[in-house]
Enzyme design. Structure first.
Site, PDB file in Angstrom:
ATOM      1  N   GLU B  10      19.126  96.559  18.084  1.00 36.81           N
ATOM      2  CA  GLU B  10      18.524  97.220  17.327  1.00 36.81           C
ATOM      3  C   GLU B  10      18.383  96.468  15.919  1.00 36.81           C
ATOM      4  O   GLU B  10      19.280  96.000  15.398  1.00 36.81           O
ATOM      5  CB  GLU B  10      19.265  98.343  16.778  1.00 36.81           C
ATOM      6  CG  GLU B  10      20.648  98.516  17.129  1.00 36.81           C
ATOM      7  CD  GLU B  10      21.228  99.650  16.628  1.00 36.81           C
ATOM      8  OE1 GLU B  10      21.259 100.455  15.370  1.00 36.81           O
ATOM      9  OE2 GLU B  10      22.547 100.092  17.181  1.00 36.81           O
ATOM     10  N   ASP B  90      14.208 103.437   9.335  1.00 40.01           N
ATOM     11  CA  ASP B  90      15.747 103.674   9.043  1.00 40.01           C
ATOM     12  C   ASP B  90      15.916 103.304   7.616  1.00 40.01           C
ATOM     13  O   ASP B  90      15.944 102.081   7.270  1.00 40.01           O
ATOM     14  CB  ASP B  90      16.353 102.712  10.159  1.00 40.01           C
ATOM     15  CG  ASP B  90      17.921 103.202  10.056  1.00 40.01           C
ATOM     16  OD1 ASP B  90      18.312 104.188   9.529  1.00 40.01           O
ATOM     17  OD2 ASP B  90      18.942 102.701  10.613  1.00 40.01           O
ATOM     18  N   SER B  97      14.593  99.798  18.129  1.00 39.78           N
ATOM     19  CA  SER B  97      15.929  99.512  19.203  1.00 39.78           C
ATOM     20  C   SER B  97      15.281  99.326  20.546  1.00 39.78           C
ATOM     21  O   SER B  97      14.789 100.493  21.037  1.00 39.78           O
ATOM     22  CB  SER B  97      16.548 100.826  19.039  1.00 39.78           C
ATOM     23  OG  SER B  97      17.323 100.938  17.700  1.00 39.78           O
ATOM     24  N   HIS B 152      21.671  94.768  14.980  1.00 40.35           N
ATOM     25  CA  HIS B 152      23.046  95.408  15.679  1.00 40.35           C
ATOM     26  C   HIS B 152      22.846  95.181  17.382  1.00 40.35           C
ATOM     27  O   HIS B 152      21.634  95.227  17.873  1.00 40.35           O
ATOM     28  CB  HIS B 152      23.332  96.883  15.552  1.00 40.35           C
ATOM     29  CG  HIS B 152      23.103  97.002  14.137  1.00 40.35           C
ATOM     30  ND1 HIS B 152      23.422  98.239  13.369  1.00 40.35           N
ATOM     31  CD2 HIS B 152      23.490  96.085  12.887  1.00 40.35           C
ATOM     32  CE1 HIS B 152      23.476  98.357  12.182  1.00 40.35           C
ATOM     33  NE2 HIS B 152      23.634  96.853  11.948  1.00 40.35           N
ATOM     34  N   ARG B 236      30.752 102.332  22.988  1.00 44.73           N
ATOM     35  CA  ARG B 236      29.751 101.579  23.092  1.00 44.73           C
ATOM     36  C   ARG B 236      30.045 100.734  21.804  1.00 44.73           C
ATOM     37  O   ARG B 236      30.793 101.195  20.879  1.00 44.73           O
ATOM     38  CB  ARG B 236      28.376 102.247  22.602  1.00 44.73           C
ATOM     39  CG  ARG B 236      27.324 101.514  22.123  1.00 44.73           C
ATOM     40  CD  ARG B 236      26.101 102.079  21.717  1.00 44.73           C
ATOM     41  NE  ARG B 236      26.351 103.115  20.562  1.00 44.73           N
ATOM     42  CZ  ARG B 236      25.904 103.239  19.343  1.00 44.73           C
ATOM     43  NH1 ARG B 236      24.755 102.276  19.000  1.00 44.73           N
ATOM     44  NH2 ARG B 236      26.138 103.968  18.382  1.00 44.73           N
ATOM     45  N   HIS B 238      29.396  98.879  18.833  1.00 43.56           N
ATOM     46  CA  HIS B 238      28.497  98.635  17.975  1.00 43.56           C
ATOM     47  C   HIS B 238      28.628  97.170  17.056  1.00 43.56           C
ATOM     48  O   HIS B 238      29.771  97.539  16.315  1.00 43.56           O
ATOM     49  CB  HIS B 238      28.390  99.876  17.119  1.00 43.56           C
ATOM     50  CG  HIS B 238      27.164  99.804  16.396  1.00 43.56           C
ATOM     51  ND1 HIS B 238      27.185 100.452  14.867  1.00 43.56           N
ATOM     52  CD2 HIS B 238      25.848  99.776  16.438  1.00 43.56           C
ATOM     53  CE1 HIS B 238      25.966 100.313  14.386  1.00 43.56           C
ATOM     54  NE2 HIS B 238      25.315 100.051  15.250  1.00 43.56           N
TER      55      HIS B 238
END
Lengths: 96, 494
Positions: B10, B90, B97, B152, B236, B238
């Site tokens: 992302e 965002d 993403s 990310h 997950r 991150h």
């Protein structure tokens, strides 16, 4: 293993180039260029006559210098004109 | 046995409008995201019901308000794309993403496709701006004034692997992997020591080892526990510590190597902890030392350089790889990583066509040499910024690419194809294909669900909690048989 082999060869040819010409622009010893040279030379750097080896390297040096000059000219042509003001005004809000 | 790889990235982009005294980042973000129109009616929602960004992997829920926009705002801020990606606003940044993929090559393809989508919408948005104004977008991580925005990475992991097992090796790995995946930055910020040039865009912003935050006091290991999948089976990871990379080679290694390290953690194959005494201090010191000489104090009382630590991880991965069969892409990643680590030991400048911070350093130093500039010159800062410019004709990375000065991993054709097509081997295929085939019937989307409005006021949500399902192999014929979403739902039940 192929990659290792390639990068070793890359080093050899770098050493040779560095011997060839003195005032080298910084960009010219880049590995992509070495790759290109190898292809152009058909893998026969060693094969060329002993006497004209230095001359060939000098020619190559010239060629690379020209390439480098072209790149820097292109950068000049696209680089934001009012760098000082532009950089100063580039302010972002913090994100993640 | 480690689970198969699922990952994605992302990217938050920097945005500005030249020659516009009233520039407002949020309205510019809304403008650019909405300039990209696949769904002509523009009414598909992002399904916030499925989100829980306040769950902490250490086993608790953090207090705070969950963001749920109203319907109009939801539509204005979110675009879900037929290639399986989400393109949205965002905070004050456009964000892309990419879809879930199974290998590092596909990460490169889809991250690069994302750059093209943002660039297409930037051009479209520009047609709506007053004459003379121009919107510009940068794939970097800082304005060099103390404001940072992220790139990310996400990796699916086996929940049976405890979070503690994940954190211990990742702290030294993340603090030092920048030497082969940093994007490079002129100067320093956020009260860091002054320097001419540093390896990472992001390192100045890391202030703690492990935490849930992503916008303040950023942690090296982020604990957000939102698997976007079956939470009994998966977590997950991150990863917020990485830089936004331009170089395909660097993106390929960044995700490919990190995925290998995570498989190794799942298999309990970390034989040496390589723990740093102070990872937060280390991440900055490593970034500020392009000579790669700085010695970092280790937990065991010794000292190692960042390169020695990465070499330690490489040796563990090589031993791990010897005992199993890697797929061809994993093998290629490992060979390339090994050769990059060797080059870093000999002369980092050998990597001036492969690794972002070195490509950029070479370019800037060459230009400085010709113009007799020094590191504090505004033109030098401009070179740094413009390396990340998404305009194909003005972005300096793209200029180097055109001139054959950077090594490619994928082809332009593959990237262009991914602008309109999802990967075939994850649930992103089902998501993207549903959006392409039944746009009028899709009501809402999230990573692990897609819901359909069937005209009779009922909303049917299809859960996709298994990221490995919904692949082309298994759902293509089902989709082919279903002319409408209503038929699809019927066929799924039969």
């Amino acid at each position: 293993m192929k990659t290792n082999h390639q990068s070793e060869r890359g080093n050899e040819s770098r050493a040779r180039i560095d011997l060839g010409a003195d005032p080298m622009p910084l960009y010219m010893a880049s590995s992509a260029e070495q790759q290109k040279q190898k292809q152009k030379g058909g893998g026969g750097d060693e094969g060329s006559g002993k006497g004209d080896g230095t001359q060939k390297l000098a020619e190559k040096g010239e060629e690379l210098k020209e390439e480098m000059d072209n790149l820097l000219d292109e950068i000049d042509a696209v680089l934001e004109e009012n760098a000082e003001e532009f950089v100063k005004n580039y302010v972002q809000r913090g994100g993640q | 046995m480690a689970i198969a790889t699922i990952m994605g990235t992302e990217i938050e982009f920097g945005i500005t409008v030249k020659n516009d005294p009233d520039f407002d980042p949020i309205s510019s973000c809304v403008l650019i995201v909405n300039a990209y129109r696949e769904d002509p009616e523009g009414r598909i929602l992002w399904d916030y019901d499925q989100e829980n960004p306040l769950a902490d992997a250490r086993g608790f829920q953090v207090e705070g308000e969950k963001y749920t926009p109203n319907q109009q705002e939801n539509i204005a801020r979110n675009k879900t794309l037929i290639n399986g990606a989400r393109y949205y606003v965002d905070h004050a940044h456009p964000e892309y993403s990419g879809p879930e993929v199974t290998n590092a090559r596909d990460v490169v393809i889809h991250e690069k496709a994302g750059e093209r989508i943002v660039e297409m919408s930037r051009r479209e948005a520009n047609t709506l701006l007053p004459a003379g104004a121009e919107m510009l977008v940068y794939k970097n991580n800082s304005d060099r004034k103390g404001n940072s925005y992220g790139c990310h990475e996400n990796y699916l992991m086996d929940r049976r692997t405890s979070f503690k097992q994940v954190v211990e090796p990742l702290l030294p790995f993340f603090a030092t992997r920048q030497i082969w995946c940093g994007a490079g930055k002129v100067g320093s910020e956020n009260r860091s020591h002054p320097c001419d040039y540093q390896i990472s865009q992001r390192a100045d912003f890391f202030e703690t080892e492990v935490a849930l935050d992503t916008m303040v006091k950023r942690p090296i290991v982020n604990t957000r526990d939102e698997p976007h999948a079956d939470r009994e089976k998966y977590r997950r990871l991150h990863v917020i510590v990485g830089d936004s990379n331009m170089s395909e080679y660097t993106i390929y290694l960044r995700n490919g190597v990190t995925a290998l390290i995570l498989s190794m953690i799942e298999d309990g194959a970390i034989t040496k902890p390589l723990s740093l005494r102070d990872p937060v201090r280390a991440i900055r010191e490593v970034s500020h030392d392009p000579s790669l000489r700085v010695k970092l104090p280790m937990e065991d009382g010794g000292q190692r350089t960042a390169l020695e630590i990465q070499k330690g991880f490489l040796d563990m991965v090589l031993a791990y790889a010897a005992s199993r069969t890697l797929d061809p892409i994993q093998k290629d990643v490992l060979q390339k990583w090994e050769s990059v680590i060797e080059s870093l030991g000999r002369n980092p400048m050998e990597l001036d066509t492969k690794i972002d911070w070195i490509i950029k350093k070479r370019m800037i130093e060459s230009y400085m040499g010709r113009k007799k500039l020094d590191w504090s010159d505004s033109q030098v800062q401009m070179l740094d910024l413009q390396y990340h410019d998404l305009r194909p004709d003005k972005g300096l990375y793209f200029l180097l690419e055109r001139q054959g000065k950077v090594e490619r991993i994928v082809t332009d054709e593959e990237i262009q194809y991914a602008v309109y097509h999802p990967p075939v081997d994850t649930r992103a295929y089902f998501r993207g294909e549903c959006l392409r085939r039944y746009p009028g019937e899709v009501f809402g989307v999230n990573w692990d669900s897609i819901s359909f409005g069937l005209g009779d006021d009922s909303i049917k949500r299809v859960m996709m909690s298994e990221p490995f399902k919904g692949t082309k192999q298994f759902v293509e014929s089902l989709l082919d048989r279903s002319k409408t979403a209503a038929e699809l739902l019927e066929n799924m039940q039969s």
